[in-house]
Write an enzyme that holds these catalytic residues in place. Sequence first.
Site, mmCIF file in Angstrom:
data_model
loop_
_atom_site.group_PDB
_atom_site.id
_atom_site.type_symbol
_atom_site.label_atom_id
_atom_site.label_comp_id
_atom_site.label_asym_id
_atom_site.label_seq_id
_atom_site.Cartn_x
_atom_site.Cartn_y
_atom_site.Cartn_z
ATOM 1 N N GLY A 1 -9.751 -5.350 1.036
ATOM 2 C CA GLY A 1 -8.598 -5.471 1.829
ATOM 3 C C GLY A 1 -8.708 -4.165 3.008
ATOM 4 N N ARG B 1 -12.642 -8.713 -3.940
ATOM 5 C CA ARG B 1 -12.093 -8.731 -2.425
ATOM 6 C C ARG B 1 -11.765 -7.250 -1.751
ATOM 7 N NH1 ARG B 1 -6.800 -6.843 -0.687
ATOM 8 N NH2 ARG B 1 -6.282 -7.944 1.090
ATOM 9 N N THR C 1 0.450 -0.986 6.001
ATOM 10 C CA THR C 1 0.576 -1.605 4.918
ATOM 11 C C THR C 1 0.856 -3.084 4.926
ATOM 12 O OG1 THR C 1 2.005 -1.773 2.916
ATOM 13 C CG2 THR C 1 3.054 -0.954 4.960
ATOM 14 N N THR D 1 0.830 -1.116 -0.231
ATOM 15 C CA THR D 1 -0.091 0.028 0.070
ATOM 16 C C THR D 1 0.889 1.139 0.087
ATOM 17 O OG1 THR D 1 -1.426 -1.305 1.115
ATOM 18 C CG2 THR D 1 -1.556 1.229 1.483
ATOM 19 N N GLY E 1 -3.693 -7.428 3.888
ATOM 20 C CA GLY E 1 -5.037 -6.695 4.235
ATOM 21 C C GLY E 1 -5.759 -7.667 5.283
HETATM 22 N N1 GLY Z 1 -3.043 -3.803 2.219
HETATM 23 C C1 GLY Z 1 -3.584 -3.836 1.033
HETATM 24 C C2 GLY Z 1 -4.434 -4.854 1.010
HETATM 25 O O1 GLY Z 1 -4.204 -6.005 1.535
HETATM 26 O O2 GLY Z 1 -5.355 -4.872 0.097
#
Ligand code: GLY
Length: 275
Positions: free
Chosen positions: A179, A177, A199, A149, A202
């Site tokens: 996150g 999906r 980050t 991220t 997720g």
């Molecule tokens: N951290 C980003 C995601 O898993 O969507």
Amino acid sequence: MVRAAIVAHGGAGPGPDRRANLIPCLERAREVLELGGSAIEAAVEACVILENDPVFNAGTGAVLRTDGSVLTDASLQTGDGKLGFVTCMHNTPNPIRICLDLLDEEINGLAGTGARDWADERGHKQAHVVGRAPKGQIGDIDAEITGDTVGVIVRDRHGKIAAATSTGGCSYRPAGRVGDVPLPGCGFWAEDGLAVAATGIGEAITCALLSNRIYERIRASDNYSLESLNSTTKSTIDDLIDSKHSVGVIVLGPSGEGIGVSNTDMPWSTWQADS
Ligand code: GLY
């Protein structure tokens, strides 16, 4: 007046080489602040720089979903209670700009084609997002499981704080999906001069409600020294996240520089004004 400050990260895992790619983002945030812009404006403009850099899993460089689509997520929250978040947006290289538009609306969050329609009505042009395939195949030893991220937190001279996060999601995940990035308390939390942005994978971040938990523990400690921010953040990650999941966090408090803590190699950088 307080000293303005910025902290930014480029994802959980890519390592220190990627730190150079954060420099234009910090410079842009400084420029906006020096021209009298707010923490919100500086965080958004800095986040756009990261979304436009194809090395990051956000905007232009968003990782492909399992069906080959490229869908982007983002969130924006201010310390004085404004919030905007979007998820699973197609043809949207800069989803953080849609979040900005949401700050003053009755609604906080939008998803999928409805989010895209709403952005169209407000003049945000659609643009094809090329994205990139994750390295390897799922199951391979070297498959790139990335939940990278980008994130920027800014405190302006008035002590206002804003946290901006953006991502293409996590590799090997389906199109619908959701996150951590668009979920309040998970990928981000900003309140009353203290902000956290996360980050990494997720699902692990969301199960832990990680950003809000870190926020609450720092508040409970009532200690905003860099040493305390670092130790509280690290112990919270260690307590709540299985170390097999790559996770990182940046934090900016009511004074001082920002910090970055991760259980992996997260590029991050901070800056604070001299006065
Ligand atoms: N951290 C980003 C995601 O898993 O969507």
